[in-house]
Design a protein around this motif. Structure first.
Motif, PDB file in Angstrom:
ATOM      1  N   ALA A  88       0.833  -1.205   0.000  1.00 30.69           N
ATOM      2  CA  ALA A  88       0.000   0.000   0.000  1.00 30.69           C
ATOM      3  C   ALA A  88       0.868   1.257   0.000  1.00 30.69           C
ATOM      4  N   GLU A  89       0.263   2.339  -0.491  1.00 29.85           N
ATOM      5  CA  GLU A  89       0.902   3.652  -0.389  1.00 29.85           C
ATOM      6  C   GLU A  89       0.370   4.240   0.917  1.00 29.85           C
ATOM      7  N   VAL A  90       1.242   4.435   1.900  1.00 31.24           N
ATOM      8  CA  VAL A  90       0.775   4.761   3.255  1.00 31.24           C
ATOM      9  C   VAL A  90       1.148   6.175   3.670  1.00 31.24           C
ATOM     10  N   THR A  91       0.161   6.901   4.193  1.00 33.38           N
ATOM     11  CA  THR A  91       0.422   8.181   4.842  1.00 33.38           C
ATOM     12  C   THR A  91       0.166   7.973   6.334  1.00 33.38           C
ATOM     13  N   LEU A  92       1.156   8.300   7.135  1.00 32.78           N
ATOM     14  CA  LEU A  92       1.020   8.134   8.585  1.00 32.78           C
ATOM     15  C   LEU A  92       0.933   9.514   9.223  1.00 32.78           C
ATOM     16  N   VAL A  93      -0.188   9.781   9.885  1.00 29.69           N
ATOM     17  CA  VAL A  93      -0.323  11.038  10.626  1.00 29.69           C
ATOM     18  C   VAL A  93      -0.069  10.682  12.086  1.00 29.69           C
ATOM     19  N   THR A  94       1.040  11.165  12.611  1.00 30.92           N
ATOM     20  CA  THR A  94       1.428  10.691  13.946  1.00 30.92           C
ATOM     21  C   THR A  94       1.567  11.816  14.966  1.00 30.92           C
ATOM     22  N   GLY A  95       1.045  11.537  16.149  1.00 32.05           N
ATOM     23  CA  GLY A  95       1.307  12.387  17.298  1.00 32.05           C
ATOM     24  C   GLY A  95       2.714  12.090  17.797  1.00 32.05           C
TER      25      GLY A  95
END
Ligand code: CTP
Length: 419
Positions: A236-243
């Motif tokens: 998958a093409e993954v975007t991680l929005v992380t705290g």
């Protein structure tokens, strides 16, 4: 269709040929064998003559639980271990360390010892972990050889930069065992999420009170990071929005770092509609201080009351728009697990809820394992036993794939019955 894999199970039953050539980095490789065996892979070690100057075959025999092949025409050689039959049954050949010499041999197709013969006879993917002096590595001869091999489909991990055994600094250090192990998994995992876009949120949020204080929670980010890594290695093409977390960022993933729930909302909503799937694994703070004090709050009063206001509910906001995006939420509960999770599934309009009772030992925040129940829109639920967050990440992805293909099947049937 479920892929039935996991970080560990990806390697279960796989047959891996591990070629070791003569470099000092060979001393690190028993650890790689140990990890592969722990992941239930079969490992057949082949050592070149030079490799045996650096480390004893007995070490590899012990950790791999298999006789080590050191010679082309050893009297013990049976048809079982002859180079061709070995190469035939391999799922992957790994050469670590791969010296400039063996790389050159592979590039020209030489077959003058057991390792080079096996590589030439082999049809499985091949992964090289080069290790050598920086000047040998940057030499055009080695670079061209590596180019040739890459064009032929060889995979390559590293080398990294750093202090080299020869005293030089620079590129030439064999990649760390963890990285080689990860590359092996990446090559062997079926790419069943290829072409899919995933947005995954992870970690806690921090809601500032004054320049030195904030309200947060105990989330470590491990579950979200495991999901991002698992989706990435499955194509998958993954975007991680992380705290904010203490974890190393997953490779090959687009990372958007945020602090507050408001920032996470903005980043998630901005990208949400171009995604196939969004997984909200973040522990978003539900409230933030109503006011931010630009100066440190001094301890002047005996009692201090802090007014809090609600943060935006990101998942619910996406659920309202929904569209074709497949939404996955988590439910962290301390009581009435299933009833609360079911309610979240409906009120937030999501497709799948991962419910965990965070009071159970081995579940919830900060731990490396989790115990969850998966709740689907169709009312079905699946209680999973305690497992590593890495394995659980794959199970959740398996479920997402299964539910999506079920929905596609139902749509096609409905269309057919209308016509
Ligand atoms: N969530 C969110 N935005 C928030 C709060 C939660 O997107 N402001 C998401 C979480 O990421 C999770 C799901 O909603 O996927 C459920 O979170 P949880 O903390 O279990 O529940 P809440 O909705 O916050 O409700 P409560 O705290 O009352 O249980």
């Amino acid at each position: 269709m479920t892929a039935n894999l996991s970080g560990e199970n990806t390697l279960k039953g796989k047959s891996i040929i591990l070629g070791i050539s003569g470099g000092i980095a060979a001393y690190k490789v028993p650890e790689l064998v140990r990890k592969l065996r722990k992941a239930e892979a079969e490992v057949q070690v082949i050592m070149t003559k030079n490799a045996q100057e650096f480390i004893a075959p007995l070490t590899f025999q012990t950790v791999s639980n298999n006789p080590v092949i050191t010679e082309m025409f050893a009297p013990v050689m049976t048809s079982e271990v002859a180079h061709v039959s070995l190469a035939d049954k391999a799922d992957l050949v790994v050469v670590a360390p791969a010296t400039a010499n063996v790389i050159a041999k592979f590039a020209v197709g030489l077959a003058d010892d057991f390792l080079s013969t096996t590589v030439l006879a082999n049809k499985a993917p091949i992964l090289l972990a080069p290790a050598m002096n920086v000047n040998m590595y940057t030499n055009p001869a080695t670079q061209e050889n590596l180019e040739v091999l890459k064009k032929r489909g060889f995979y390559c991990v590293g080398p990294g930069k750093g202090e080299l055994a020869c005293g030089w600094e620079g590129k030439g250090r064999m990649s760390e065992v963890e990285e080689i192990f990860r590359s092996i998994k990446t090559i062997l995992v079926p790419k069943d999420l290829k072409g899919k876009k995933f947005l995954i949120t992870a970690g806690p949020t921090q809601e500032p009170l004054d320049p030195i204080r904030f309200i947060t929670n105990r989330s470590s980010g491990k579950m979200g990071y495991a999901l991002a890594e698992a989706a990435q290695i499955r194509g998958a093409e993954v975007t991680l929005v992380t705290g904010p977390t203490q974890l190393p960022l997953p490779r090959g993933v687009k990372v958007i770092s945020v602090d507050t729930a408001g920032q996470m909302y903005d980043a998630t909503i901005k990208h949400y509609q171009s995604m196939d799937t969004v997984i909200m694994a973040a522990a978003v703070a539900d409230y933030r201080p109503a006011e931010f004090s630009p100066k440190k709050i001094k301890k002047e009063k005996n009692n201090l009351t802090i007014a809090l206001v609600k943060t935006p509910d990101i998942l619910a906001a996406m659920g309202k728009k929904k569209g074709t995006v497949f939404l996955v939420g988590f439910a962290a509960e301390t009581e009435d697990l299933l009833a609360n999770a079911q309610q979240k599934l409906q009120t937030k309009n999501v497709d799948l809820i991962v419910a965990n009772d965070v009071t159970q030992p081995g579940a919830g925040f900060e731990t490396n394992t989790n115990i969850v129940t998966l709740l689907c829109r169709n009312g079905k639920s699946e209680k999973l036993p305690q497992m590593s967050k890495e394995l659980l990440a794959h199970k959740i992805l398996d479920k997402v794939i299964a539910l999506q293909s079920e929905a596609r099947r139902q749509k096609t049937e409905a269309r057919r019955s209308r016509n």
